[in-house]
Design an enzyme around this catalytic site. Structure first.
Site, PDB file in Angstrom:
ATOM      1  N   HIS A 141      -3.328  -5.726   1.206  1.00 39.66           N
ATOM      2  CA  HIS A 141      -2.589  -5.885   2.468  1.00 39.66           C
ATOM      3  C   HIS A 141      -2.449  -7.344   2.890  1.00 39.66           C
ATOM      4  O   HIS A 141      -3.282  -7.834   3.663  1.00 39.66           O
ATOM      5  CB  HIS A 141      -3.315  -5.120   3.577  1.00 39.66           C
ATOM      6  CG  HIS A 141      -3.209  -3.640   3.452  1.00 39.66           C
ATOM      7  ND1 HIS A 141      -2.268  -2.899   4.133  1.00 39.66           N
ATOM      8  CD2 HIS A 141      -3.916  -2.755   2.711  1.00 39.66           C
ATOM      9  CE1 HIS A 141      -2.403  -1.614   3.829  1.00 39.66           C
ATOM     10  NE2 HIS A 141      -3.395  -1.497   2.962  1.00 39.66           N
ATOM     11  N   GLU A 152      -0.593  -8.509   5.078  1.00 39.64           N
ATOM     12  CA  GLU A 152      -0.404  -8.610   6.544  1.00 39.64           C
ATOM     13  C   GLU A 152      -1.743  -8.595   7.286  1.00 39.64           C
ATOM     14  O   GLU A 152      -1.797  -8.956   8.457  1.00 39.64           O
ATOM     15  CB  GLU A 152       0.522  -7.502   7.044  1.00 39.64           C
ATOM     16  CG  GLU A 152      -0.123  -6.147   7.304  1.00 39.64           C
ATOM     17  CD  GLU A 152      -0.421  -5.355   6.026  1.00 39.64           C
ATOM     18  OE1 GLU A 152      -0.422  -5.943   4.920  1.00 39.64           O
ATOM     19  OE2 GLU A 152      -0.667  -4.139   6.149  1.00 39.64           O
ATOM     20  N   CYS A 204       0.833  -1.207   0.000  1.00 40.74           N
ATOM     21  CA  CYS A 204       0.000   0.000   0.000  1.00 40.74           C
ATOM     22  C   CYS A 204       0.867   1.257   0.000  1.00 40.74           C
ATOM     23  O   CYS A 204       1.512   1.552  -0.989  1.00 40.74           O
ATOM     24  CB  CYS A 204      -0.971  -0.048   1.188  1.00 40.74           C
ATOM     25  SG  CYS A 204      -2.321   1.140   1.056  1.00 40.74           S
TER      26      CYS A 204
END
Lengths: 237, 85
Positions: free
Chosen positions: A206, A208, A89
């Site tokens: 994302h 994560e 991002c």
């Protein structure tokens, strides 16, 4: 005792997802190392993650100031030596602004901030984050951004497409590309790209945020597992 | 040394979709401004540089504009010299 891959996560002023990235690395069996934007030091890590957020308040352009932060000298050198670098991002925006990846990320075509789970079609396995994946395979990962529309000059786009540098495209859950499945209007549905060597990857979604089955999709697991595996190989050290 | 003041105008390259400009453009007819056919939103950066002469100051500003104030992938820039003091 087996050595754990050490994954550095850089915190810039305004980074938001640094703690999540470290947590995801730990949950995947890595050793997360917090790195600071103002240091000229990567603490000997095996891979670097530039996390999401709004570094320097997104002032001037997203990622523009962070790309010139002191630690980016070291990240650039590490990347040029073949070290695995993942920009997520805002981190993707930083890599583009730093000239480590082609193109730029601009405001979503819809003008709306998007926050949703998307499907990504893997386009190449020749990167530090897609080693365990197969081209055509789909992973579900959330996006959350207002400026994630990847654009490039005509020359860059030719290069990126011609040399197979696209890593992920936004697709439907059936793998079909469509405007409806493109959350930000990105050129050619591009969600993530790599450098020539494949050690540097940037993507808007994302991974994560997609490792824990208790809170959502787990499409980020294979990406981080691949990053950890590449890190252990010690290419950038 | 003299202080030279510049304005740097940064705009999205022609042809690159400018959703901010489109949003502004879309709001204008509702306010009674008819006949607006195009709006592009850019940036205006005013900066002052201390330098031995205007040429040196101008060179510096162009370098700043290329390296950080604008992103040549998506933006064009223009440097206007406005004052010396």
């Amino acid at each position: 005792m087996t050595r754990l891959p050490r994954i550095g996560v850089v915190t810039f002023p305004g980074s938001l997802d640094d703690a999540d990235a470290r947590r995801a690395v730990e949950s995947m069996g890595g050793d997360a190392v917090a790195l600071w934007h103002a240091d000229h030091d990567l603490a000997g890590v095996d891979a670097v993650i530039l996390p999401g957020g709004f570094s320097y308040g997104d002032y001037l352009r997203c990622g523009a100031i962070a790309a010139r932060a002191p630690i980016m000298d070291e990240v650039g050198g590490f990347a040029r030596r073949g070290g695995p670098v993942l920009g997520i991002c805002n981190g993707f925006q930083v890599l583009c602004e730093a000239g480590l990846l082609d193109g730029a990320l601009v405001r979503n075509a819809s003008l709306r901030f998007v926050c949703e789970d998307v499907w990504l079609r893997v386009e190449t396995a020749q990167t530090s984050v897609t080693l365990g994946l197969t081209p055509g395979e789909l992973v579900q990962i959330p996006v959350k951004h207002g400026e994630g529309r990847w654009v490039a000059t005509a020359e860059q786009l030719d290069r990126v497409e011609g040399e197979g540098l696209v890593v992920f495209r936004y697709s439907g859950r059936d793998g079909v590309l469509s405007d409806a499945a493109n959350p930000n209007g990105a050129t050619n549905h591009i969600a993530g790209i790599r450098n020539d060597a494949g050690n540097v990857v940037g993507l808007m979604p994302h991974p994560e945020h997609a490792v824990d089955p208790d809170v959502g999709p787990t499409g980020g697991q294979p990406l981080l597992a691949s990053l950890l595996e590449t890190a252990l190989a010690g290419v950038g050290a | 040394m003299t202080i030279y003041t510049f304005e740097v105008l940064v705009s999205l390259k022609p042809g690159l979709l400018d959703p901010q400009g489109k949003a502004v453009e879309g709001s204008l007819p509702a306010m009674g401004f008819d006949g607006v056919v195009d709006v592009r939103v850019g940036k205006h950066i005013k900066l002052s540089v201390e330098a031995p002469d205007e040429a040196a100051a101008t060179t510096q500003v162009h370098e700043m504009a290329t390296k950080v104030l604008s992103n040549p992938v998506i933006e064009d820039y223009e440097v206007l010299a406005v004052a010396a003091s």
